[in-house]
Design a protein around this motif. Structure first.
Motif, PDB file in Angstrom:
ATOM      1  N   GLU A  14       0.821  -1.431   0.451  1.00 64.68           N
ATOM      2  CA  GLU A  14       0.629   0.160   0.142  1.00 64.68           C
ATOM      3  C   GLU A  14       0.751   1.104   0.165  1.00 64.68           C
TER       4      GLU A  14
ATOM      5  N   PRO B  54      -3.178   9.455   0.243  1.00 62.79           N
ATOM      6  CA  PRO B  54      -4.638   8.739   0.959  1.00 62.79           C
ATOM      7  C   PRO B  54      -5.133   9.002   2.188  1.00 62.79           C
TER       8      PRO B  54
ATOM      9  N   GLU C 209      -7.042   7.671   3.566  1.00 58.43           N
ATOM     10  CA  GLU C 209      -8.102   6.202   2.939  1.00 58.43           C
ATOM     11  C   GLU C 209      -7.132   5.116   3.729  1.00 58.43           C
ATOM     12  N   LEU C 210      -5.881   5.727   3.445  1.00 58.25           N
ATOM     13  CA  LEU C 210      -4.772   4.408   3.890  1.00 58.25           C
ATOM     14  C   LEU C 210      -5.125   4.143   5.322  1.00 58.25           C
ATOM     15  N   HIS C 211      -5.538   5.258   6.298  1.00 60.75           N
ATOM     16  CA  HIS C 211      -5.723   5.052   7.818  1.00 60.75           C
ATOM     17  C   HIS C 211      -6.935   3.663   8.005  1.00 60.75           C
ATOM     18  N   GLY C 212      -7.946   3.885   7.098  1.00 61.48           N
ATOM     19  CA  GLY C 212      -8.621   2.882   7.150  1.00 61.48           C
ATOM     20  C   GLY C 212      -8.062   1.188   7.336  1.00 61.48           C
ATOM     21  N   LYS C 213      -7.530   1.679   5.815  1.00 61.17           N
ATOM     22  CA  LYS C 213      -7.256   0.236   5.557  1.00 61.17           C
ATOM     23  C   LYS C 213      -6.270  -0.324   5.703  1.00 61.17           C
TER      24      LYS C 213
ATOM     25  N   THR D 210      -4.093   3.669  14.403  1.00 65.90           N
ATOM     26  CA  THR D 210      -3.914   4.951  12.844  1.00 65.90           C
ATOM     27  C   THR D 210      -4.298   5.949  14.448  1.00 65.90           C
TER      28      THR D 210
ATOM     29  N   ARG E 128     -11.132   7.875  10.214  1.00 66.87           N
ATOM     30  CA  ARG E 128     -12.119   9.003   9.585  1.00 66.87           C
ATOM     31  C   ARG E 128     -11.846   9.937   9.291  1.00 66.87           C
TER      32      ARG E 128
END
Length: 427
Positions: A44, A60, A62-66, A74, A149
């Protein structure tokens, strides 16, 4: 226990326990977590980092959620933070500071650039909220940040007050149900990504006793955030905040007025540990890039590694890197055993200074090994060139070398005087 080899088996290019040596610190959960971190970073982060940096964009979010979905933190792994992670994300028994050391080291293994750097900033800005914030303050931000989020940044430094936190000038005047905030904050890492700020403000007289903390919504009118161009490449970012008559609900006061400086002290040392863990891997990268280059490059009719001076540079780099890694593990173990952050001031201060000085030495020596190739942002020396520009970002943020060395000395002198007074009282 002896652990199975993992990763690059070239001597010194990975931490000692990756290369089959015995360790008293790590067990099966650390081994499994290490692979989880490496897999995530390789899938990633590494394939995309260069594009994020060269494009001048943030990674991005969104990496945190992944990351969370794969059991990676996180917002750090301090005990107060870890209790808020979903139970299904963490392994049985939870994660400790040695897991955090592994995570930080693995993220840094792709080189500087700040990918997922906001996770580290979250780990610095969230603990004061958890430690001193009311249930309402925590409700606004904690679970949102933990889930990946939203994000929170720590806003302390100002154009005229960096390490001198007790003398910040940003004001917060109480007017009925709000604090009206005016001032500027500088070098705020991740400010352009932040949904909230843990903001240090002055509510009282000069000095530490006049400092308070507010939770500030980044979308409030009067909050202006500007990303600053920096010396080093980054897909994360450092920002300048301007606060013009920002009306912050009084209920967003974190803890009590005048106690903000003390709340910050509960987490400053962890910040220095975070910086030191990443810096150690950067120094190791200087060594590994140099070692492998010395096998390929020839000068004066022989390979670089055949020159005695080059071998000296390699061994001196590795000597310092291994000592730094041992120091990181020792501090992580103290955290794991429950030693309070406030009691690790001198240790974390000396650790961070050792980290930045080791990195500075290794970056210089690596540049000398690569010669002209270390001066350009392409070709075989581009990683070393980027690492060289990252050095000051390790030496200054989180407390400059000079300030931290003085802190350690003052604590040592204070302890020595206390011991002397105790001995005299027994005479």
């Amino acid at each position: 226990m002896a652990l199975q080899p993992f990763g690059d088996q070239t001597p010194g290019c990975e931490p000692y326990w990756y290369q089959g040596y015995h360790s008293a610190y790590y067990g099966p959960s650390h081994v499994a977590f290490r692979k989880k971190c490496r897999d995530f970073v390789e899938e990633e982060v590494r394939p995309y980092l260069e594009g994020w940096i060269s494009g001048g964009v943030s990674y991005p979010l969104e990496l945190h959620g992944k990351a969370l979905a794969r059991g990676l933190p996180t917002a750090g792994l301090q005990k107060d933070v870890q209790r808020r992670y979903p139970a299904e994300v963490l392994p049985e028994g939870g994660l400790d500071a040695l897991h955090e050391l592994i995570y930080l080291d693995e993220l840094a293994a792709v080189g500087p650039g700040g990918a997922l750097g906001q996770c580290g900033i979250n780990s610095m800005a969230l603990p004061p909220v958890l430690f001193a914030g009311t249930a309402e303050v925590q409700r606004q931000v904690v679970d949102e940040v933990i889930s990946g989020r939203k994000n929170i940044s720590l806003a302390i430094s100002e154009p005229t007050a960096g390490s001198d936190v007790a003398n910040i000038g940003t004001s917060a005047a109480r007017e009925g149900d709000v604090y009206v905030v005016n001032g500027q904050k500088k070098w705020i890492t991740g400010g352009h990504m932040a949904d909230f700020f843990t903001l240090a403000v002055r509510t009282g007289a000069r000095g530490a006793s006049g400092v308070s903390l507010l939770l500030v919504d980044a979308k409030l009118p009067g909050v202006h955030v500007r990303k600053m161009p920096m010396q080093f490449d980054t897909c994360h970012g450092t920002t300048f905040l301007t606060l013009d008559d920002v009306k912050v609900p009084a209920q967003n006061l974190i803890g009590q007025e005048g106690q903000g400086f003390m709340y910050l002290l509960h987490n400053f040392n962890h910040e220095r540990f975070v910086i030191s863990a990443s810096t150690c891997r950067f120094a190791r990268l200087c060594y590994s890039e140099s070692l492998k280059y010395s096998l390929r490059r020839k000068t004066f009719g022989k390979a670089l590694h055949e020159h005695q001076m080059i071998r000296w540079k390699l061994s001196e780099m590795l000597r310092q890197v291994e000592a730094l890694h041992d120091f990181n593990e020792r501090v992580a173990y103290q955290y794991k055993c429950g030693v309070p952050d406030a009691k690790l001031g001198a240790q974390c201060g000396l650790l961070k200074v050792m980290a930045s000085k080791t990195f500075e030495f290794c970056a210089r020596e690596a540049a000398q090994v690569f010669g002209g190739s270390a001066l350009v942002r392409e070709g075989p020396g581009k990683m070393v060139e980027r690492l060289y520009r990252e050095v000051r970002a390790s030496a200054i943020p989180g407390g400059s070398e000079e300030v931290l060395l003085d802190l350690a000395a003052r604590q040592a002198v204070g302890g020595a005087l206390a011991q002397l007074a105790q001995a005299k009282s027994k005479l």
